[in-house]
Design an enzyme around this catalytic site. Structure first.
Site, PDB file in Angstrom:
ATOM      1  N   VAL A 145       0.862 -34.668 -35.808  1.00  0.00           N
ATOM      2  CA  VAL A 145       0.974 -33.203 -35.772  1.00  0.00           C
ATOM      3  C   VAL A 145       0.062 -32.617 -34.698  1.00  0.00           C
ATOM      4  CG1 VAL A 145       0.628 -31.080 -37.080  1.00  0.00           C
ATOM      5  CG2 VAL A 145       1.759 -33.035 -38.156  1.00  0.00           C
ATOM      6  N   CYS A 146      -1.177 -33.093 -34.642  1.00  0.00           N
ATOM      7  CA  CYS A 146      -2.119 -32.566 -33.639  1.00  0.00           C
ATOM      8  C   CYS A 146      -1.628 -32.872 -32.231  1.00  0.00           C
ATOM      9  CB  CYS A 146      -3.508 -33.157 -33.857  1.00  0.00           C
ATOM     10  SG  CYS A 146      -4.248 -32.645 -35.421  1.00  0.00           S
ATOM     11  N   THR A 147      -1.124 -34.063 -32.024  1.00  0.00           N
ATOM     12  CA  THR A 147      -0.605 -34.427 -30.710  1.00  0.00           C
ATOM     13  C   THR A 147       0.529 -33.498 -30.315  1.00  0.00           C
ATOM     14  OG1 THR A 147      -1.239 -36.739 -31.011  1.00  0.00           O
ATOM     15  CG2 THR A 147       0.474 -36.279 -29.372  1.00  0.00           C
TER      16      THR A 147
END
Length: 120
Positions: free
Chosen positions: A43-45
């Site tokens: 998700v962060c990527t």
């Protein structure tokens, strides 16, 4: 989380682009702080890649983007290099910046939180 109108807590910290001192941007640029849970997580990527893909638009709007999480600079450099992030990632190992901005945790993970600091 800070409320609208709250003065942004100042900080200075090491990043993938050298030492960042927030004071140097106050009154000069719009500031986008991105607090994210982990380097190289799905998700962060995806979210940071979306910022990367629109980074030139943010620069054109005279904004500086700074990513912040507790990982060390070795992890940040690998993550940033892998995905080509032009913006700095700050190592907040002691969580001082996160806490100053009131960014909470749930089950040991940071909330994803993006803050635009208007300096006008």
């Amino acid at each position: 989380m800070l409320t609208v109108g709250t003065k942004a807590p100042l900080f200075a910290a090491e990043s993938t682009k050298g030492r960042i001192d927030l004071q140097t941007f106050i009154g000069k640029k719009k500031i986008v702080l991105i607090f994210y849970p982990g380097d190289d997580t799905p998700v962060c990527t995806k979210q940071l890649c979306a910022i990367r893909d629109r980074y030139s638009d943010l620069e054109a709007a005279d904004a500086v983007v700074i990513g912040i999480n507790p990982a060390d600079l070795t992890s940040h450099r690998a993550f940033s290099g892998k995905f080509g992030y032009d913006f700095p990632l700050i190592a907040d190992g002691d969580h001082a910046i996160r806490k100053a901005y009131g960014v909470g945790k749930v089950l040991g993970f940071l909330f994803q939180y993006t803050s635009l600091i208007s300096t006008e």
